[in-house]
Write a protein that holds these residues in place. Structure first.
Motif, PDB file in Angstrom:
ATOM      1  N   SER A 167       0.836  -1.201   0.000  1.00 51.94           N
ATOM      2  CA  SER A 167       0.000   0.000   0.000  1.00 51.94           C
ATOM      3  C   SER A 167       0.869   1.248   0.000  1.00 51.94           C
ATOM      4  CB  SER A 167      -0.876   0.032   1.254  1.00 51.94           C
ATOM      5  OG  SER A 167      -1.755  -1.043   1.273  1.00 51.94           O
ATOM      6  N   ASP A 198      -4.418   2.154  -1.993  1.00 53.75           N
ATOM      7  CA  ASP A 198      -3.868   1.072  -2.808  1.00 53.75           C
ATOM      8  C   ASP A 198      -3.019   1.584  -3.971  1.00 53.75           C
ATOM      9  OD1 ASP A 198      -6.127   2.144  -3.932  1.00 53.75           O
ATOM     10  OD2 ASP A 198      -6.903   0.243  -4.685  1.00 53.75           O
ATOM     11  N   THR A 199      -3.250   2.823  -4.446  1.00 50.80           N
ATOM     12  CA  THR A 199      -2.436   3.391  -5.522  1.00 50.80           C
ATOM     13  C   THR A 199      -1.945   4.775  -5.107  1.00 50.80           C
ATOM     14  OG1 THR A 199      -4.278   4.513  -6.610  1.00 50.80           O
ATOM     15  CG2 THR A 199      -3.853   2.223  -7.270  1.00 50.80           C
TER      16      THR A 199
END
Length: 118
Positions: free
Chosen positions: A23, A40-41
């Motif tokens: 993460s 997550d991005t």
């Protein structure tokens, strides 16, 4: 149509990618102290950081009397004080709980047959 540039984490915000977690992480300063933000991005992290910074700024504006218009101040409602609890009857003392004969006896009663010589 021009391609939209993905959002970036603002300069001055500490952020990193966690190899173990997979993460993206950032430490975002706020009114109540720093917050740890996860996404997550990298793009999603930039969105979350931006949202946190805007939320913190709007909260500071709410608390700043210079930043908000004057409002009529109403006094807080006054409620009646809580009634004091009824203590009820006083608890009996230890001497009141003991049988009356116990006060006269310096030792416990025993069966006389156990102690008499044979």
């Amino acid at each position: 149509m021009a391609a939209q540039t993905p959002p970036r984490v603002p300069d001055g915000i500490t952020h990193w990618y966690g190899d173990s977690t997979g993460s993206w992480w950032a430490i975002v300063p706020g009114r109540d102290g720093a917050r740890l933000v996860e996404a997550d991005t990298r793009e999603r992290l930039a969105e979350k950081v931006g949202w946190d910074l805007r939320r913190s700024a709007s909260a500071q504006n709410r608390d700043d009397p210079q930043a908000r218009p004057e409002r009529a101040v109403r006094p807080a409602p006054v409620s009646a004080p809580w009634p004091s609890p009824d203590p009820g009857p006083a608890a009996p003392s230890r001497s009141a709980l003991a049988p009356p004969s116990a006060a006269r006896r310096p030792y416990p009663l025993r069966d006389p047959s156990c102690c008499s010589p044979r």
